[in-house]
Write a protein that holds these residues in place. Structure first.
Motif, PDB file in Angstrom:
ATOM      1  N   GLY A  68       0.694  11.840   4.639  1.00 50.57           N
ATOM      2  CA  GLY A  68       0.547  11.689   3.343  1.00 50.57           C
ATOM      3  C   GLY A  68       1.471  10.740   2.582  1.00 50.57           C
ATOM      4  N   LEU A  69       2.800  10.663   3.072  1.00 49.31           N
ATOM      5  CA  LEU A  69       3.833   9.699   2.484  1.00 49.31           C
ATOM      6  C   LEU A  69       3.353   8.377   3.368  1.00 49.31           C
ATOM      7  CD1 LEU A  69       6.205   8.844   1.003  1.00 49.31           C
ATOM      8  CD2 LEU A  69       7.615   9.466   3.343  1.00 49.31           C
ATOM      9  N   ALA A  70       2.969   8.136   4.578  1.00 40.87           N
ATOM     10  CA  ALA A  70       2.698   6.791   5.060  1.00 40.87           C
ATOM     11  C   ALA A  70       1.598   6.232   4.298  1.00 40.87           C
ATOM     12  CB  ALA A  70       2.480   6.839   6.648  1.00 40.87           C
ATOM     13  N   ILE A  71       0.429   7.041   4.007  1.00 42.82           N
ATOM     14  CA  ILE A  71      -0.715   6.449   3.458  1.00 42.82           C
ATOM     15  C   ILE A  71      -0.299   5.990   1.831  1.00 42.82           C
ATOM     16  CG2 ILE A  71      -3.009   6.966   2.455  1.00 42.82           C
ATOM     17  CD1 ILE A  71      -3.669   8.306   4.905  1.00 42.82           C
ATOM     18  N   PHE A  72       0.599   6.917   1.255  1.00 46.24           N
ATOM     19  CA  PHE A  72       0.931   6.480  -0.164  1.00 46.24           C
ATOM     20  C   PHE A  72       1.759   5.425  -0.088  1.00 46.24           C
ATOM     21  CE2 PHE A  72       4.415   6.634  -3.178  1.00 46.24           C
ATOM     22  CZ  PHE A  72       3.673   6.663  -4.361  1.00 46.24           C
ATOM     23  N   ILE A  73       2.597   5.105   0.759  1.00 49.63           N
ATOM     24  CA  ILE A  73       3.270   4.035   0.816  1.00 49.63           C
ATOM     25  C   ILE A  73       2.484   2.651   1.237  1.00 49.63           C
ATOM     26  CG2 ILE A  73       5.215   2.800   2.173  1.00 49.63           C
ATOM     27  CD1 ILE A  73       6.197   4.762   0.203  1.00 49.63           C
ATOM     28  N   ALA A  74       1.662   2.735   1.994  1.00 49.17           N
ATOM     29  CA  ALA A  74       0.848   1.774   2.301  1.00 49.17           C
ATOM     30  C   ALA A  74      -0.003   1.463   1.026  1.00 49.17           C
ATOM     31  CB  ALA A  74      -0.161   2.093   3.596  1.00 49.17           C
ATOM     32  N   CYS A  75      -0.700   2.131   0.542  1.00 44.83           N
ATOM     33  CA  CYS A  75      -1.399   1.997  -0.741  1.00 44.83           C
ATOM     34  C   CYS A  75      -0.569   1.252  -1.877  1.00 44.83           C
ATOM     35  CB  CYS A  75      -1.898   3.171  -1.471  1.00 44.83           C
ATOM     36  SG  CYS A  75      -3.080   3.961  -0.473  1.00 44.83           S
ATOM     37  N   THR A  76       0.541   1.728  -1.938  1.00 45.28           N
ATOM     38  CA  THR A  76       1.743   0.915  -2.982  1.00 45.28           C
ATOM     39  C   THR A  76       2.026  -0.173  -2.532  1.00 45.28           C
ATOM     40  OG1 THR A  76       2.571   3.259  -3.306  1.00 45.28           O
ATOM     41  CG2 THR A  76       3.900   1.395  -3.852  1.00 45.28           C
ATOM     42  N   GLY A  77       2.350  -0.452  -1.356  1.00 43.24           N
ATOM     43  CA  GLY A  77       2.660  -1.918  -0.727  1.00 43.24           C
ATOM     44  C   GLY A  77       1.350  -2.843  -0.907  1.00 43.24           C
ATOM     45  N   LEU A  78       0.078  -2.270  -0.681  1.00 44.00           N
ATOM     46  CA  LEU A  78      -0.797  -3.444  -0.793  1.00 44.00           C
ATOM     47  C   LEU A  78      -1.168  -3.782  -2.414  1.00 44.00           C
ATOM     48  CD1 LEU A  78      -3.423  -1.597   1.660  1.00 44.00           C
ATOM     49  CD2 LEU A  78      -2.288  -3.797   2.123  1.00 44.00           C
ATOM     50  N   VAL A  79      -1.022  -2.707  -3.021  1.00 44.97           N
ATOM     51  CA  VAL A  79      -1.212  -3.176  -4.583  1.00 44.97           C
ATOM     52  C   VAL A  79      -0.017  -3.968  -4.935  1.00 44.97           C
ATOM     53  CG1 VAL A  79      -1.443  -2.222  -6.756  1.00 44.97           C
ATOM     54  CG2 VAL A  79      -2.727  -1.093  -4.683  1.00 44.97           C
ATOM     55  N   SER A  80       0.996  -3.633  -4.364  1.00 41.25           N
ATOM     56  CA  SER A  80       2.493  -4.185  -5.132  1.00 41.25           C
ATOM     57  C   SER A  80       2.629  -5.573  -4.467  1.00 41.25           C
ATOM     58  CB  SER A  80       3.632  -3.563  -4.902  1.00 41.25           C
ATOM     59  OG  SER A  80       3.265  -2.300  -5.416  1.00 41.25           O
ATOM     60  N   GLY A  81       1.978  -6.045  -3.491  1.00 40.57           N
ATOM     61  CA  GLY A  81       2.110  -7.461  -2.842  1.00 40.57           C
ATOM     62  C   GLY A  81       2.345  -8.599  -3.568  1.00 40.57           C
ATOM     63  N   PRO A  82       1.390  -8.781  -4.516  1.00 41.53           N
ATOM     64  CA  PRO A  82       1.479  -9.975  -5.284  1.00 41.53           C
ATOM     65  C   PRO A  82       2.818 -10.019  -6.043  1.00 41.53           C
ATOM     66  CG  PRO A  82      -0.518  -9.056  -5.536  1.00 41.53           C
ATOM     67  CD  PRO A  82       0.017  -8.192  -4.480  1.00 41.53           C
TER      68      PRO A  82
ATOM     69  N   THR B  92       8.905  -3.190  -4.290  1.00 33.98           N
ATOM     70  CA  THR B  92       9.739  -4.350  -3.649  1.00 33.98           C
ATOM     71  C   THR B  92      11.199  -4.009  -3.732  1.00 33.98           C
ATOM     72  OG1 THR B  92       8.020  -5.583  -4.552  1.00 33.98           O
ATOM     73  CG2 THR B  92       9.960  -6.652  -3.980  1.00 33.98           C
ATOM     74  N   ALA B  93      11.840  -3.536  -4.872  1.00 35.02           N
ATOM     75  CA  ALA B  93      12.924  -3.139  -4.955  1.00 35.02           C
ATOM     76  C   ALA B  93      13.345  -2.247  -3.986  1.00 35.02           C
ATOM     77  CB  ALA B  93      13.452  -2.713  -6.419  1.00 35.02           C
ATOM     78  N   TYR B  94      12.641  -1.164  -3.738  1.00 39.71           N
ATOM     79  CA  TYR B  94      12.748   0.065  -2.765  1.00 39.71           C
ATOM     80  C   TYR B  94      13.125  -0.583  -1.195  1.00 39.71           C
ATOM     81  CZ  TYR B  94      11.348   3.676   0.823  1.00 39.71           C
ATOM     82  OH  TYR B  94      11.503   4.425   1.795  1.00 39.71           O
TER      83      TYR B  94
ATOM     84  N   CYS C  30       9.260   2.490   6.434  1.00 35.33           N
ATOM     85  CA  CYS C  30       9.667   1.396   5.643  1.00 35.33           C
ATOM     86  C   CYS C  30       8.969   0.206   6.453  1.00 35.33           C
ATOM     87  CB  CYS C  30      11.221   1.391   6.265  1.00 35.33           C
ATOM     88  SG  CYS C  30      12.220  -0.453   5.269  1.00 35.33           S
ATOM     89  N   GLY C  31       8.691   0.322   7.643  1.00 33.68           N
ATOM     90  CA  GLY C  31       8.084  -0.599   8.268  1.00 33.68           C
ATOM     91  C   GLY C  31       6.599  -0.753   7.849  1.00 33.68           C
ATOM     92  N   THR C  32       5.841   0.581   7.424  1.00 34.22           N
ATOM     93  CA  THR C  32       4.672   0.309   6.806  1.00 34.22           C
ATOM     94  C   THR C  32       4.702  -0.601   5.515  1.00 34.22           C
ATOM     95  OG1 THR C  32       4.016   2.414   7.960  1.00 34.22           O
ATOM     96  CG2 THR C  32       2.794   1.737   5.800  1.00 34.22           C
ATOM     97  N   LEU C  33       5.988  -0.234   4.740  1.00 36.87           N
ATOM     98  CA  LEU C  33       5.909  -1.001   3.153  1.00 36.87           C
ATOM     99  C   LEU C  33       6.216  -2.295   3.491  1.00 36.87           C
ATOM    100  CD1 LEU C  33       5.752  -0.492   0.312  1.00 36.87           C
ATOM    101  CD2 LEU C  33       8.125  -0.008   0.487  1.00 36.87           C
ATOM    102  N   ILE C  34       6.907  -2.844   4.354  1.00 35.75           N
ATOM    103  CA  ILE C  34       6.808  -4.150   4.686  1.00 35.75           C
ATOM    104  C   ILE C  34       5.388  -4.929   5.055  1.00 35.75           C
ATOM    105  CG2 ILE C  34       7.934  -5.912   6.218  1.00 35.75           C
ATOM    106  CD1 ILE C  34      10.589  -4.140   6.403  1.00 35.75           C
ATOM    107  N   VAL C  35       4.824  -4.262   5.980  1.00 34.17           N
ATOM    108  CA  VAL C  35       3.514  -4.896   6.417  1.00 34.17           C
ATOM    109  C   VAL C  35       2.811  -4.628   5.295  1.00 34.17           C
ATOM    110  CG1 VAL C  35       1.754  -4.424   7.988  1.00 34.17           C
ATOM    111  CG2 VAL C  35       3.906  -4.200   9.012  1.00 34.17           C
TER     112      VAL C  35
END
Length: 560
Positions: A449-463, A158-160, A36-41
């Motif tokens: 694997g999950l951390a990198i996937f979440i980081a990729c998702t968050g970076l693309v979804s930020g806007p 974002t909703a997650y 969750c911390g990775t996704l927020i950042v």
């Protein structure tokens, strides 16, 4: 900012390091956790820098994560598919039906897009894997434009994030603080009483602890009472539960002494066995002495996977009686490992095929016995042939599409790799002689694997994050709380009134149906016992398989 945009790998690993640092912050019993911390950042950094990450990176690392998850859970998942665990399976079905039903209801009532609804489900259920399976399923919807796909996939993340925060706090407080009051128990006392009823002894050890009084010991005795007895007579006098490993007479040491060797006064005898048996044997031999230089003998240790069908379902005591190599070779079972769970190696412990037995004894005796009851475990290095083949099979399974009521449904890469991971992990556990994937390696690949996937998702979804929060700001926290309380409360009532699950196990099982590691951590801290883990491991394993499949299911229904 330009450096991060030009070198997305910098942004990716910055999200991991900063996110896991944020995840360590603690408020009472609550911690966000690294994911969750990775996704927020990542959401914040993505909105600021607009970093572009290839979708292939997400797909590859999510496949590694979900296969490793299935591989680790496979043995226990199939072991729990029995009548005894059926009542726990009911709790997982309650969880799945409730979260899917509530997500569909909210989507219809508030006209939510498919990405927001899937993100609510993933976050409120605190199941990160749903983010991946739902995101992948959205990408396969044929009636959406590429812009809509990107937008909806951003809404999932974002909703997650918002629902996860509220869902996490709710499940931790509800299971560890409120449920014991509703059940009218002191969780600590109830857990201790149940443990004594089940095991008849105290709790287990922490990873950094060792027994102060180990069960398997070696002791030296001065022969005073056993004068004239042979070695075999001394061993038989104690039911062949101890072995005479060495005898010292003057300056001469016999290792091991022959069975017909006759003891005389003042001989020094080294005996090995369980402590209680050694104490009994000493009463017939003579007084115990300090360790004697030159009398000690090394004992080897090996792990053997039980593959002998005839041995399955028998107690350790029966096994040792049926195989004289145990007594003649001086071999003892000191530990039983079943699906990564350590069981006490008492004479009454019943072993099953696939259990890993830790055998201790003379090297010659170990080799002969291991060949009769099973095969030596090979788990020192990852078998990349097996690992690669498993992910390939999972990807192929994920491409299979079946129509239900005109709605095309497929598991996708995530669901397919989860299924193959379960099967490959279970098949490996049958013999443990091939396909090695050490738990430490599997856990590392799963988490990374999950951390990198979440980081990729968050970076693309930020806007897309801020507009969604403005539109559904009040709904998301409400959904996160409601989707925890509803299934957990129903499970609490059904578990006690209909299934009659013991109260400490039921609380752990409800934390497991939610796949919430922080919840079970808080519960075990309150209980000061690992007893609730016995219920948690069953539902956690089943929900880890069922909940990721709800992502494609929800997307398929709403997408239609």
């Amino acid at each position: 900012m330009g450096v991060l945009r030009d070198h997305p790998e910098l942004a990716l690993f910055l999200c991991l390091s900063a996110g896991y640092l944020l995840g360590k912050l603690r408020v009472g019993p609550i911690t966000l956790g690294g994911i969750c911390g990775t996704l927020i950042v990542a959401l914040l950094l993505g909105a600021w820098t607009k970093v572009v990450i290839s979708d292939d990176v997400k797909t590859i690392f999510f496949a590694i994560f979900i296969f490793s998850l299935g591989y680790l859970a496979g043995p226990q998942f199939f072991a729990n598919l029995n009548r005894k665990s059926l009542r726990f399976f009911t709790l997982c079905l309650i969880e799945v039906v409730c979260v899917v039903g509530i997500a569909l209801g909210l989507a219809k009532a508030f006209d939510l897009d498919v990405g927001t609804a899937a993100g609510i489900l993933a976050g409120a259920a605190t199941e990160s894997a749903v983010v991946g399976t739902a995101t992948e399923a959205i990408g396969k919807l044929s009636d959406l434009t590429q812009q809509q796909i990107t937008e909806y996939q951003g809404h999932v993340a974002t909703a997650y994030t918002v629902c996860y925060l509220f869902g996490l706090v709710t499940i931790v407080i509800y299971t560890s603080q409120i449920m014991p009051m509703l059940l009218r128990i002191n969780l600590r006392d109830a857990s201790r009483a149940l443990w004594e009823k089940m095991r008849g002894s105290g709790g287990g050890l922490e990873p950094d602890e060792r027994e102060a009084l180990p069960g398997m010991v070696g002791r030296t005795f001065l022969v005073t009472l056993a004068d004239g007895a042979t070695v075999s007579q001394v061993e038989r006098q104690n039911g062949s539960r101890v072995t005479v490993e060495a005898v010292k007479r003057g300056t001469k040491v016999l290792t091991p002494p022959p069975p017909d060797f006759e003891l005389t006064l003042s001989d020094l005898v080294l005996m090995v066995g369980r402590r209680s048996n050694i104490i009994d044997a000493g009463r017939h031999v003579g007084p115990e002495t300090p360790a004697i230089p030159g009398l000690d003998t090394p004992l080897a240790t090996t792990q053997v996977s039980l593959t002998d069908k005839a041995a399955a379902g028998k107690s350790i005591d029966t096994l040792t009686k049926e195989h004289p190599e145990f007594s003649s070779g001086g071999v003892y079972v000191t530990d039983v490992l079943r699906n990564e769970q350590h069981l006490p190696a008492t004479p009454e412990t019943v072993v099953q095929r696939g259990d890993v037995l830790t055998l201790v004894g003379a090297r010659s005796g170990l080799g002969k016995l291991a060949a009769k009851v099973g095969a030596t475990v090979k788990n020192d290095a990852t078998d990349f042939i097996y690992l690669g083949l498993g992910i390939v099979c999972g990807s192929l399974i994920g491409q299979i599409s079946v129509k239900f009521g005109g709605v095309p449904m497929s598991l996708g890469t995530g669901g397919g790799c989860l299924v193959s991971g379960l099967l490959f992990g279970w098949f490996r556990s049958r013999t443990q002689t091939f396909g090695a994937f050490p738990p430490q390696a599997a856990t590392t690949l799963k988490d990374m694997g999950l951390a990198i996937f979440i980081a990729c998702t968050g970076l693309v979804s930020g806007p897309q994050a801020w507009p969604l929060l403005k539109e559904y700001g009040a709904l998301l926290p409400f959904a996160g709380i409601a989707m925890v309380l509803v299934p957990a409360t129903i499970s609490l009532i059904v578990g006690r009134k209909l299934l009659n699950i013991e109260k400490p196990l039921l609380i752990g099982a409800i934390a497991g149906q939610q796949c919430s590691t922080p919840a079970i951590t808080s519960v075990t801290q309150v209980a000061q016992s690992s007893v609730p883990m016995l219920g948690y491991t069953i539902t956690y394993t089943l929900s880890n398989f069922l909940l990721p499949l709800t992502g494609p299911l929800l997307v398929g229904v709403l997408g239609a």
